[in-house]
Scaffold this motif. Structure first.
Motif, mmCIF file in Angstrom:
data_model
loop_
_atom_site.group_PDB
_atom_site.id
_atom_site.type_symbol
_atom_site.label_atom_id
_atom_site.label_comp_id
_atom_site.label_asym_id
_atom_site.label_seq_id
_atom_site.Cartn_x
_atom_site.Cartn_y
_atom_site.Cartn_z
ATOM 1 N N SER A 101 3.508 -1.588 -13.245
ATOM 2 C CA SER A 101 2.240 -1.641 -12.508
ATOM 3 C C SER A 101 1.986 -0.369 -11.695
ATOM 4 O O SER A 101 0.853 -0.032 -11.398
ATOM 5 N N GLY A 102 3.065 0.324 -11.340
ATOM 6 C CA GLY A 102 2.897 1.493 -10.473
ATOM 7 C C GLY A 102 2.711 1.136 -9.019
ATOM 8 O O GLY A 102 2.484 2.005 -8.173
ATOM 9 N N GLY A 103 2.798 -0.152 -8.714
ATOM 10 C CA GLY A 103 2.612 -0.584 -7.333
ATOM 11 C C GLY A 103 3.901 -0.509 -6.539
ATOM 12 O O GLY A 103 4.967 -0.236 -7.065
ATOM 13 N N ALA A 104 3.759 -0.733 -5.228
ATOM 14 C CA ALA A 104 4.901 -0.716 -4.319
ATOM 15 C C ALA A 104 5.080 -2.106 -3.734
ATOM 16 O O ALA A 104 4.211 -2.597 -3.011
ATOM 17 N N ALA A 105 6.180 -2.776 -4.088
ATOM 18 C CA ALA A 105 6.430 -4.125 -3.588
ATOM 19 C C ALA A 105 6.878 -4.084 -2.128
ATOM 20 O O ALA A 105 7.660 -3.236 -1.740
ATOM 21 N N ASN A 106 6.347 -5.005 -1.336
ATOM 22 C CA ASN A 106 6.772 -5.085 0.069
ATOM 23 C C ASN A 106 6.985 -6.534 0.508
ATOM 24 O O ASN A 106 7.016 -6.823 1.689
ATOM 25 N N THR A 107 7.105 -7.455 -0.462
ATOM 26 C CA THR A 107 7.343 -8.888 -0.272
ATOM 27 C C THR A 107 6.142 -9.654 0.269
ATOM 28 O O THR A 107 6.231 -10.841 0.531
ATOM 29 N N THR A 108 4.988 -8.997 0.413
ATOM 30 C CA THR A 108 3.783 -9.665 0.916
ATOM 31 C C THR A 108 2.607 -9.364 0.006
ATOM 32 O O THR A 108 2.270 -8.194 -0.219
ATOM 33 N N LEU A 109 1.965 -10.411 -0.523
ATOM 34 C CA LEU A 109 0.781 -10.195 -1.345
ATOM 35 C C LEU A 109 -0.365 -9.729 -0.454
ATOM 36 O O LEU A 109 -0.602 -10.274 0.620
ATOM 37 N N GLU A 110 -1.063 -8.721 -0.917
ATOM 38 C CA GLU A 110 -2.110 -8.091 -0.115
ATOM 39 C C GLU A 110 -3.480 -8.657 -0.458
ATOM 40 O O GLU A 110 -3.767 -8.987 -1.606
ATOM 41 N N ALA A 111 -4.346 -8.749 0.552
ATOM 42 C CA ALA A 111 -5.741 -9.110 0.317
ATOM 43 C C ALA A 111 -6.425 -7.964 -0.408
ATOM 44 O O ALA A 111 -6.218 -6.795 -0.073
ATOM 45 N N CYS A 112 -7.228 -8.301 -1.411
ATOM 46 C CA CYS A 112 -7.853 -7.245 -2.216
ATOM 47 C C CYS A 112 -9.282 -6.944 -1.783
ATOM 48 O O CYS A 112 -9.980 -6.162 -2.424
ATOM 49 N N GLY A 113 -9.743 -7.539 -0.716
ATOM 50 C CA GLY A 113 -11.066 -7.205 -0.180
ATOM 51 C C GLY A 113 -12.184 -7.860 -0.969
ATOM 52 O O GLY A 113 -11.982 -8.657 -1.874
ATOM 53 N N THR A 114 -13.404 -7.484 -0.618
ATOM 54 C CA THR A 114 -14.577 -8.056 -1.274
ATOM 55 C C THR A 114 -15.029 -7.155 -2.405
ATOM 56 O O THR A 114 -14.671 -5.987 -2.479
ATOM 57 N N ALA A 115 -15.825 -7.727 -3.302
ATOM 58 C CA ALA A 115 -16.315 -6.956 -4.441
ATOM 59 C C ALA A 115 -17.266 -5.862 -3.968
ATOM 60 O O ALA A 115 -17.955 -6.000 -2.956
ATOM 61 N N VAL A 116 -17.288 -4.755 -4.674
ATOM 62 C CA VAL A 116 -18.200 -3.659 -4.348
ATOM 63 C C VAL A 116 -19.022 -3.322 -5.584
ATOM 64 O O VAL A 116 -18.664 -3.668 -6.705
ATOM 65 N N SER B 149 -4.107 -2.340 -4.166
ATOM 66 C CA SER B 149 -3.614 -3.621 -3.667
ATOM 67 C C SER B 149 -3.211 -4.537 -4.813
ATOM 68 O O SER B 149 -2.188 -5.231 -4.762
ATOM 69 N N ILE B 150 -4.008 -4.535 -5.888
ATOM 70 C CA ILE B 150 -3.693 -5.375 -7.046
ATOM 71 C C ILE B 150 -2.376 -4.928 -7.683
ATOM 72 O O ILE B 150 -1.516 -5.748 -8.028
ATOM 73 N N LYS B 151 -2.200 -3.614 -7.843
ATOM 74 C CA LYS B 151 -0.953 -3.104 -8.415
ATOM 75 C C LYS B 151 0.240 -3.490 -7.541
ATOM 76 O O LYS B 151 1.297 -3.871 -8.048
ATOM 77 N N ASN B 152 0.068 -3.388 -6.229
ATOM 78 C CA ASN B 152 1.149 -3.765 -5.322
ATOM 79 C C ASN B 152 1.486 -5.247 -5.463
ATOM 80 O O ASN B 152 2.658 -5.649 -5.411
ATOM 81 N N ASN B 153 0.446 -6.078 -5.645
ATOM 82 C CA ASN B 153 0.687 -7.508 -5.810
ATOM 83 C C ASN B 153 1.459 -7.796 -7.085
ATOM 84 O O ASN B 153 2.351 -8.646 -7.106
ATOM 85 N N PHE B 154 1.116 -7.085 -8.179
ATOM 86 C CA PHE B 154 1.876 -7.269 -9.417
ATOM 87 C C PHE B 154 3.335 -6.853 -9.219
ATOM 88 O O PHE B 154 4.247 -7.493 -9.741
ATOM 89 N N ALA B 155 3.552 -5.778 -8.480
ATOM 90 C CA ALA B 155 4.927 -5.337 -8.223
ATOM 91 C C ALA B 155 5.685 -6.393 -7.427
ATOM 92 O O ALA B 155 6.866 -6.671 -7.700
ATOM 93 N N ASP B 156 5.025 -7.008 -6.430
ATOM 94 C CA ASP B 156 5.655 -8.066 -5.652
ATOM 95 C C ASP B 156 5.975 -9.278 -6.523
ATOM 96 O O ASP B 156 7.057 -9.871 -6.425
ATOM 97 N N LEU B 157 5.042 -9.657 -7.385
ATOM 98 C CA LEU B 157 5.266 -10.802 -8.267
ATOM 99 C C LEU B 157 6.413 -10.542 -9.237
ATOM 100 O O LEU B 157 7.247 -11.411 -9.487
ATOM 101 N N ALA B 158 6.462 -9.322 -9.804
ATOM 102 C CA ALA B 158 7.548 -8.973 -10.721
ATOM 103 C C ALA B 158 8.894 -9.049 -10.012
ATOM 104 O O ALA B 158 9.884 -9.552 -10.559
ATOM 105 N N ALA B 159 8.964 -8.555 -8.774
ATOM 106 C CA ALA B 159 10.213 -8.586 -8.015
ATOM 107 C C ALA B 159 10.636 -10.033 -7.745
ATOM 108 O O ALA B 159 11.812 -10.384 -7.855
ATOM 109 N N ALA B 160 9.656 -10.894 -7.411
ATOM 110 C CA ALA B 160 9.974 -12.293 -7.140
ATOM 111 C C ALA B 160 10.450 -13.013 -8.400
ATOM 112 O O ALA B 160 11.427 -13.783 -8.368
ATOM 113 N N VAL B 161 9.785 -12.760 -9.536
ATOM 114 C CA VAL B 161 10.189 -13.395 -10.795
ATOM 115 C C VAL B 161 11.594 -12.936 -11.189
ATOM 116 O O VAL B 161 12.434 -13.731 -11.629
ATOM 117 N N ASN B 162 11.881 -11.640 -11.033
ATOM 118 C CA ASN B 162 13.205 -11.137 -11.388
ATOM 119 C C ASN B 162 14.296 -11.736 -10.493
ATOM 120 O O ASN B 162 15.412 -11.979 -10.942
#
Length: 199
Positions: free
Chosen positions: A142-157, A179-192
């Protein structure tokens, strides 16, 4: 309905023991972590499927399978574990060879879990090769950075071409994508982590 109509003596295993033919021209020492290579036992190499600890010294001077080794396939064993601390009880343990144990999963073979801290770098490990599954760790691209907390992705623009009056909107979208990439990284870390605990 039953199918068995007469006594049928069976061959039984040895409980907590198992046996494997050894790869050609190989020596195995008592206490060695054993892995499988093309179905034959050898002193474990990183990435092998772990099948137990050797019960005795055995030498196979001949071809593959000419001599067998008996292994303990489950139990509790005291092992030297690199950098083990008292706070690591419950952590999964891996092996990078037949006598090198670590808490680092990448590229190594799963052995068991720390159940007791003995001293710095030494722990009691519960191992059970009958519980090894086929779960494979996820590769996080994903290229994201996991930090153990899913991030809010804000409102649509709206307006995302990034030019003129829409430039600010593009920046907003980029931030949300991060934020989405970071969330995928967090989910991958949790699944692993769950996969490691399920083994």
């Amino acid at each position: 309905m039953t199918t068995l109509a007469k006594d049928s003596p069976r061959k039984y295993g040895l409980g907590d023991k198992n046996g494997f033919g050894i790869v050609a021209a190989t020596t195995i020492y008592e206490g060695s972590a054993i892995g499988l290579s093309a179905g034959y036992a050898r002193p474990l190499q990183a990435g092998d499927r772990f099948v137990g600890f050797a019960d005795h010294y055995v030498e196979n001077p001949g071809g593959a399978g000419a001599v067998n080794v008996t292994v303990s396939k489950r139990g509790e064993i005291q092992l030297p574990i690199a950098n083990l601390a008292i706070t690591d009880v419950g952590f999964p343990v891996y092996a990078s060879d037949d006598d090198t144990f670590t808490l680092t999963a990448t590229g190594n073979s799963y052995i068991g879990k720390v159940i007791r801290f003995e001293s710095a770098g030494v722990g009691m490990v519960a191992f059970d090769t009958t519980n090894l599954g086929t779960l494979t760790a996820l590769t996080d691209n994903s290229g994201g950075a996991a930090n153990t907390t899913l991030e809010a992705c804000g409102t649509a623009v709206t307006g995302v071409d990034g030019v003129g009056s829409n430039a600010a909107s593009k920046a907003d979208v980029d931030a949300r994508l991060t934020s989405i990439k970071n969330n995928f990284a967090d989910l991958a870390a949790a699944v692993n982590a769950l996969i490691a605990l399920a083994k």
